[in-house]
Design an enzyme around this catalytic site. Structure first.
Site, PDB file in Angstrom:
ATOM      1  N   SER A 136       0.870  -1.163   0.000  1.00  0.00           N
ATOM      2  CA  SER A 136       0.000   0.000   0.000  1.00  0.00           C
ATOM      3  C   SER A 136       0.916   1.225   0.000  1.00  0.00           C
ATOM      4  CB  SER A 136      -0.871  -0.026   1.259  1.00  0.00           C
ATOM      5  OG  SER A 136      -1.647   1.144   1.345  1.00  0.00           O
ATOM      6  N   LYS A 162      -1.175  -1.075  -4.348  1.00  0.00           N
ATOM      7  CA  LYS A 162      -2.350  -0.260  -3.987  1.00  0.00           C
ATOM      8  C   LYS A 162      -1.875   1.165  -3.797  1.00  0.00           C
ATOM      9  CE  LYS A 162      -4.678  -0.007   0.542  1.00  0.00           C
ATOM     10  NZ  LYS A 162      -5.340  -0.881   1.534  1.00  0.00           N
ATOM     11  N   LYS A 164      -3.125   5.141  -2.748  1.00  0.00           N
ATOM     12  CA  LYS A 164      -4.206   5.865  -2.097  1.00  0.00           C
ATOM     13  C   LYS A 164      -4.715   6.905  -3.075  1.00  0.00           C
ATOM     14  CE  LYS A 164      -4.083   3.944   1.994  1.00  0.00           C
ATOM     15  NZ  LYS A 164      -5.258   3.288   2.602  1.00  0.00           N
ATOM     16  N   ASP A 189      -7.285   3.025  -3.201  1.00  0.00           N
ATOM     17  CA  ASP A 189      -8.005   3.045  -1.921  1.00  0.00           C
ATOM     18  C   ASP A 189      -8.338   4.490  -1.572  1.00  0.00           C
ATOM     19  OD1 ASP A 189      -9.028   2.735   0.614  1.00  0.00           O
ATOM     20  OD2 ASP A 189      -7.220   1.841   1.488  1.00  0.00           O
ATOM     21  N   GLU A 214     -11.131   0.590  -3.416  1.00  0.00           N
ATOM     22  CA  GLU A 214     -11.368   0.242  -2.016  1.00  0.00           C
ATOM     23  C   GLU A 214     -12.045   1.412  -1.305  1.00  0.00           C
ATOM     24  OE1 GLU A 214      -7.788  -1.041  -0.052  1.00  0.00           O
ATOM     25  OE2 GLU A 214      -8.701  -0.999   1.930  1.00  0.00           O
ATOM     26  N   ASP A 239     -13.791  -1.754   2.928  1.00  0.00           N
ATOM     27  CA  ASP A 239     -12.846  -1.838   4.040  1.00  0.00           C
ATOM     28  C   ASP A 239     -13.593  -1.313   5.271  1.00  0.00           C
ATOM     29  OD1 ASP A 239     -10.868  -1.396   5.954  1.00  0.00           O
ATOM     30  OD2 ASP A 239      -9.530  -0.241   4.681  1.00  0.00           O
ATOM     31  N   LYS A 263      -9.866  -6.869   7.921  1.00  0.00           N
ATOM     32  CA  LYS A 263      -8.826  -6.440   8.860  1.00  0.00           C
ATOM     33  C   LYS A 263      -9.154  -7.037  10.219  1.00  0.00           C
ATOM     34  CE  LYS A 263      -7.323  -2.180   6.655  1.00  0.00           C
ATOM     35  NZ  LYS A 263      -7.519  -0.715   6.579  1.00  0.00           N
ATOM     36  N   GLY A 291      -3.986  -4.010   5.845  1.00  0.00           N
ATOM     37  CA  GLY A 291      -2.983  -3.652   6.852  1.00  0.00           C
ATOM     38  C   GLY A 291      -3.333  -2.355   7.547  1.00  0.00           C
TER      39      GLY A 291
HETATM   40  O1  OSB Z   1      -7.266   1.864   4.500  1.00  0.00           O
HETATM   41  O2  OSB Z   1      -6.027   0.204   4.237  1.00  0.00           O
HETATM   42  C1  OSB Z   1      -6.242   1.292   4.761  1.00  0.00           C
HETATM   43  C2  OSB Z   1      -3.179   2.349   6.780  1.00  0.00           C
HETATM   44  C3  OSB Z   1      -3.773   3.034   7.819  1.00  0.00           C
HETATM   45  C4  OSB Z   1      -5.143   3.167   7.822  1.00  0.00           C
HETATM   46  C5  OSB Z   1      -5.907   2.619   6.803  1.00  0.00           C
HETATM   47  C6  OSB Z   1      -5.314   1.913   5.778  1.00  0.00           C
HETATM   48  C7  OSB Z   1      -3.926   1.803   5.754  1.00  0.00           C
HETATM   49  C8  OSB Z   1      -3.186   1.140   4.699  1.00  0.00           C
HETATM   50  C9  OSB Z   1      -1.866   0.566   5.144  1.00  0.00           C
HETATM   51  O3  OSB Z   1      -3.508   1.127   3.536  1.00  0.00           O
HETATM   52  C10 OSB Z   1      -1.567  -0.769   4.684  1.00  0.00           C
HETATM   53  C11 OSB Z   1      -0.361  -1.344   5.379  1.00  0.00           C
HETATM   54  O4  OSB Z   1      -0.357  -1.520   6.597  1.00  0.00           O
HETATM   55  O5  OSB Z   1       0.590  -1.635   4.667  1.00  0.00           O
HETATM   56 MG    MG Z   2      -8.406   0.731   3.102  1.00  0.00          MG
END
Ligand code: OSB
Ligand code: MG
Length: 371
Positions: A136, A162, A164, A189, A214, A239, A263, A291
């Site tokens: 991510s 992924k 953001k 995401d 996402e 999510d 999660k 994650g």
């Molecule tokens: O939305 O997946 C998410 C990190 C913090 C809060 C929300 C998210 C995330 C990530 C991190 O996308 C993914 C990772 O831990 O590698």
């Molecule tokens: Mg997410």
């Protein structure tokens, strides 16, 4: 087993690189760990996956500490529990607070697996000893930097990228990334940054052949996601909106998504996660493990969960070194050059706890003994 002692420990750890989502930047993590001990001195470890602010979910470090210390640990301490699967019901009268609950619940799963001398992933019923890893990548200062980061991760072998997305960082960014990397498995995401008013933007982004969007819409929505999914070809993945097995059932029934991100923290631990996994498997909905910038204990629990049937898409679980100068487990989580992580054979989570590292990072701790 009897729960004889619970230690709550808050550690503070700086990230190697800041992580930016649609709701802001994180530089330093404040992470609560739980160590649970039974009457024979067996121990298990859990990690709270909440953030430092209530921006991803309502739960955050100080609220989780209070909930764990004052409400949940007293419900569990001194209790004789038939199995780890029975821990959820001890805490059932508390509404929500699933990340707090998962902290203790996952620790007791680790404890039980260690007691039985079996790896946690096998104890949970996992069906594969290797999981496929994605990364991510947060919002960067420039698209050039994003492309450079993606190149590094693709070269390292990660099997899914992924990125953001957010209203200032979407169509044009994805377009540039796609031009640069026409063939990679790519997804976006949004962390709830859009509304149904943005439907045309999502329709236009169908052209990028993303694996999924996402959580494009509100953190607590299911219905509008169903409306969006009907209008676009790219699969929607939920999510934030899926907290419980019931949420998953409703999302599936309403056709709000074609994929679910599970999660462990958000859903309340391994027992609840397994139910969501079953619901999705029956409905033919693929799932993957999301994650939360976890340290090693959370990462290890994620690896165990990801071995369950139905986790067919690459997850967010990646190497420790992408986040930490030094992790709190030994060995650290590593990823092979084909982007896979091996589920460890040792009992419980299968990694040693680096107590010295935890002690060095500890800012507060509290022991809960039976009354
Ligand atoms: O939305 O997946 C998410 C990190 C913090 C809060 C929300 C998210 C995330 C990530 C991190 O996308 C993914 C990772 O831990 O590698
Ligand atoms: Mg997410």
């Amino acid at each position: 087993m009897k729960i004889a002692r619970i230690d709550l420990i808050e550690i503070q750890m700086p990230l190697v690189h800041f992580f930016e989502t649609s709701f802001g930047r994180t530089y330093d993590r404040r992470i609560i760990l739980a160590r649970v001990e039974d009457q024979d001195g067996n121990e298990g470890w859990g990690e709270c996956t909440c953030g430092e602010n209530p921006t991803y979910s309502e739960e955050w470090t100080d609220s989780c500490w209070a909930t764990l210390e004052q409400i949940l640990a007293p419900m569990v301490i001194g209790k004789e529990v038939a199995s780890a699967a029975a821990v959820w019901s001890l805490m059932e009268k508390v509404k929500g607070n699933r990340m707090s609950k998962a902290t203790l619940e996952t620790a007791i799963w680790d404890l039980e697996a260690k007691k039985e001398g079996v790896s946690l992933w096998k104890h949970l019923g996992g069906t594969r000893d290797e999981i496929v890893s994605g990364v991510s990548i947060g919002i960067q200062d420039s698209v050039g930097q994003l492309i450079q980061k993606i190149r590094t991760e693709v070269d390292a072998g990660y099997r899914r990228i992924k990125i953001k997305i957010a209203p200032h960082w979407d169509y044009d960014v994805v377009k540039r990334v796609r031009e640069e990397f026409p063939d990679i498995l790519l997804m976006g995401d949004a962390n709830s940054a859009y509304t149904l008013d943005d439907i045309d933007l999502f329709k236009r982004m169908d052209e990028f052949d993303l694996m999924m969007f996402e959580q494009p819409l509100s953190h607590d929505d299911i219905l509008d996601h169903a409306k969006l999914q009907k209008k676009i070809n790219t699969p929607v993945c939920l999510d934030e909106s899926v907290h419980s097995p019931d949420d998953a059932r409703k999302a599936v029934e309403l056709k709000a998504c074609k994929i679910v991100n599970i999660k462990l923290g958000r859903v309340g631990g391994h027992s609840e996660a397994r139910q969501i996994q079953k619901t999705c498997l029956q409905a033919g909905i693929p799932v993957w493990c999301g994650g939360m910038l976890e340290a090693g204990i959370g990462r290890a629990h994620n690896i165990a969960m990801s071995t369950l049937e139905g986790f067919t898409l690459p997850g967010d679980v990646s190497a420790s070194k992408r986040y930490w100068h030094e992790d709190i487990i030994e060995p650290e989580v590593t990823v092979s050059e084909n982007g896979t992580i091996r589920a460890p054979e040792a009992p419980g989570i299968g990694f040693e706890i680096n107590r010295k590292r935890i002690d060095d990072l500890t800012v507060k701790s509290k022991t809960i003994d039976p009354a």
